[in-house]
Enzyme design. Structure first.
Site, PDB file in Angstrom:
ATOM      1  N   HIS A 111       0.812  -1.233   0.000  1.00 44.02           N
ATOM      2  CA  HIS A 111       0.000   0.000   0.000  1.00 44.02           C
ATOM      3  C   HIS A 111       0.841   1.277   0.000  1.00 44.02           C
ATOM      4  CE1 HIS A 111      -3.531  -2.340   0.162  1.00 44.02           C
ATOM      5  NE2 HIS A 111      -3.619  -2.510   1.447  1.00 44.02           N
ATOM      6  N   HIS A 182      -9.726   2.074   0.720  1.00 43.80           N
ATOM      7  CA  HIS A 182      -9.632   0.922   1.615  1.00 43.80           C
ATOM      8  C   HIS A 182     -10.684   0.995   2.729  1.00 43.80           C
ATOM      9  CE1 HIS A 182      -7.902  -2.492   3.609  1.00 43.80           C
ATOM     10  NE2 HIS A 182      -6.754  -2.446   2.951  1.00 43.80           N
ATOM     11  N   GLU A 319     -11.494  -3.628  -2.579  1.00 47.12           N
ATOM     12  CA  GLU A 319     -10.481  -2.692  -3.045  1.00 47.12           C
ATOM     13  C   GLU A 319     -10.315  -2.813  -4.566  1.00 47.12           C
ATOM     14  OE1 GLU A 319      -6.913  -3.253  -0.496  1.00 47.12           O
ATOM     15  OE2 GLU A 319      -8.280  -4.584   0.614  1.00 47.12           O
TER      16      GLU A 319
END
Length: 355
Positions: A111, A182, A319
């Protein structure tokens, strides 16, 4: 969640690394009501009328900036980047030049690294009662990524039942980019202990199996005949504890589904509903894949909104994104962005209640 538990702006007004953080409310006359902070461009609360017309907050999070800064779950509702999901070994190359990223998830960079876009203060560029546009300029070399990257994203309530997310980005040097939101959803209401009873459909005939580092290890595999098959509706909990390596290692679902639509086409990615509230979530996107994560690593120890506790599998994330580790896989759709090009991606969350 009763609407009397409303977020307080004063609990978010603060300075983070010398930059102003605030809380913003988006709403129409009826339907969705969304609270967003410019810290990480996070969705803090998302109220949806249930089958009885009562507002339910369907996303997990915190009710103060202090709790977000101290949270063990740094991704609640945030925008992940520069690269959402994992890059194996924290390494990739562009045009023969090698780049190294910090490892923050075992043998992978996750991420965007140690401090991704979810932990940055975004600049609010435009605000209306139904939309907010924010910008983040990522300097060359941040978290190891090349090029200065300018990202602009907009949350807008496009209709009474639809939250639209629009991402755009440009770079002054070749780089890789993969953005996602997210949010952790519980359609029975944030604080409900499990999403096992949520009914889920995903129009994806293949998914990406992963190794012990949650990195895809090869080509996509068919979901047919496996616990990963949601082409017809199943509850999330029905097969989640099947004793196979893919589910045991991840403690549940944490896998990328390849959506059955042309690359770049906008289309439905999933439909999910709660039998308790009647609330339905339909996710659609221009992205080719969707990571499904069932909150397997939440501990129930951190303080959520209004002293709620969030145990494992108390939420599910959808996601929308490109494939994990695409910079190292020529057989995956490219995430390369070059100067003169514009990255553009769209995702919608449609939320409504049925009897």
């Amino acid at each position: 969640m009763n609407k009397k538990n409303i977020l307080q702006r004063t609990s978010f007004l603060s300075l983070v690394e010398g930059q102003e953080v605030d809380l913003y409310r988006l709403a129409r006359d009826k339907g969705l009501e969304v609270y967003v902070t410019n810290y990480g461009a996070k969705i803090v609360s998302l109220f949806v009328p249930d089958r009885n017309g009562q507002p339910v907050d369907v996303v997990l999070g915190h009710d103060s900036m202090a709790d977000y800064l101290a949270s063990e779950e740094q991704y609640f509702g945030g925008i992940c980047g520069r690269y959402a999901n994992r890059i194996a070994g924290g390494r990739f190359s562009i045009d023969g030049r090698n780049y190294t990223l910090p490892l923050n998830a075992g043998a992978a960079s996750l991420h965007g690294g140690v401090k991704g876009f979810n932990a940055k203060v975004w600049t609010v560029k435009a605000l209306s009662p139904t939309s907010i546009t924010m910008e983040y300029i990522s300097p060359d070399g941040e978290e190891g990524y090349p090029g200065e990257l300018k990202v602009e994203m907009t949350y807008s309530i496009a209709a009474e039942d639809t939250l639209h997310i629009d991402y755009r980005a440009t770079t002054n040097a070749p780089t890789v980019l993969n953005l996602t939101n997210h949010s952790y959803f519980n359609l029975s209401g944030a604080g409900d202990p499990s999403v096992h009873d949520h009914l889920l459909t995903i129009p994806a005939s293949t998914y990406l199996p992963t190794d012990e580092n949650a990195i895809p290890y090869g080509a996509a595999e068919r979901v047919e005949g496996t616990p990963f098959d949601f082409t017809t509706a199943h509850t999330i909990g029905e097969r989640i504890d099947t004793p196979i390596d893919q589910l045991v290692r991840a403690k549940g679902y944490d896998h990328s589904y390849i959506i059955d639509k042309p690359i770049g086409a906008f289309g439905l990615c999933c439909s999910c509903s709660s039998p308790k509230t009647g609330i339905v979530l339909e996710v659609a996107s221009s992205e080719p894949a969707m990571q499904v994560y069932t909150g397997n690593w939440m501990t129930g120890q951190l303080r959520g909104k209004w002293d709620q506790r969030y145990p494992a599998r108390a939420a599910v994330c959808f996601e929308t994104q490109h494939f994990p580790d695409s910079p190292n896989r020529l057989d995956y759709p490219s995430t390369l962005l070059r100067p003169g090009e514009e990255f553009h991606s769209e995702t919608t969350f449609r939320l409504y209640a049925k009897a």
